[in-house]
Design an enzyme around this catalytic site. Structure first.
Site, PDB file in Angstrom:
ATOM      1  N   ILE A   1       0.856  -1.186   0.000  1.00  0.00           N
ATOM      2  CA  ILE A   1       0.000   0.000   0.000  1.00  0.00           C
ATOM      3  C   ILE A   1       0.896   1.241   0.000  1.00  0.00           C
ATOM      4  O   ILE A   1       1.058   1.921   1.024  1.00  0.00           O
ATOM      5  CB  ILE A   1      -0.956  -0.003   1.209  1.00  0.00           C
ATOM      6  N   PRO A   2       1.529   1.530  -1.143  1.00  0.00           N
ATOM      7  CA  PRO A   2       2.424   2.693  -1.190  1.00  0.00           C
ATOM      8  C   PRO A   2       1.651   4.009  -1.074  1.00  0.00           C
ATOM      9  O   PRO A   2       0.557   4.153  -1.604  1.00  0.00           O
ATOM     10  CB  PRO A   2       3.105   2.565  -2.550  1.00  0.00           C
ATOM     11  N   HIS A   3       2.252   4.920  -0.336  1.00  0.00           N
ATOM     12  CA  HIS A   3       1.665   6.247  -0.170  1.00  0.00           C
ATOM     13  C   HIS A   3       2.767   7.212   0.233  1.00  0.00           C
ATOM     14  O   HIS A   3       3.827   6.803   0.685  1.00  0.00           O
ATOM     15  CB  HIS A   3       0.545   6.234   0.872  1.00  0.00           C
ATOM     16  N   GLY A   4       2.487   8.488   0.046  1.00  0.00           N
ATOM     17  CA  GLY A   4       3.455   9.516   0.395  1.00  0.00           C
ATOM     18  C   GLY A   4       2.947  10.332   1.556  1.00  0.00           C
ATOM     19  O   GLY A   4       2.021   9.938   2.265  1.00  0.00           O
TER      20      GLY A   4
END
Length: 137
Positions: free
Chosen positions: A61-64
């Site tokens: 779950i990539p996020h910035g």
């Protein structure tokens, strides 16, 4: 989750050479749907370098960070051939863009879905956009 997942943010047959390539692709989808500004992609990569977004069962779950978020959204990118994610095999990335405390809410909703083995399997094995939308909405 209905309001943050648009049909145009689902990719079913992506390929990536490595983890960073997969994250860039997720970020690109979020840019393309108007959810984030271009610099958010780099924020996603920086976030991944500080702590892995791999959550198990073939999902990441990539996020910035909130900077660069124009509106809350998620994207679904399926990598049928898998991607090496620091020694783990990822077949689905659910990218998140959320301002303020929105990440926590979206992560919580995703965790509930992914902790259900039947729903997680349905997402991993999905062959069409409608199945993804059904499981994530």
């Amino acid at each position: 989750m209905h309001e943050v997942l648009d049909r145009s943010a689902v990719r079913m047959n992506a390929t990536a050479s490595n983890r960073d390539d997969a994250i860039r692709q997720c970020g690109r989808v979020l840019v393309d749907v108007g959810a984030v500004a271009e610099p958010y992609i780099e924020a996603m990569l920086q976030r991944e370098r500080s702590i892995s977004t791999y959550v198990g069962e073939g999902f990441a779950i990539p996020h910035g960070y909130k900077d660069g978020v124009l509106r809350d959204a998620i994207c679904f990118v399926r990598f049928p051939g898998g991607v090496d994610w620091d020694g783990e095999q990822v077949t689905v990335c659910v990218g998140i863009a959320a301002g303020g405390g929105g990440h926590v809410k979206l992560l919580s909703e995703l965790a509930e879905i992914l902790l259900d083995p039947d729903r997680a399997r349905a997402l991993r094995e999905a062959s069409d956009v409608d199945t993804v939308l059904k499981e994530l909405r």
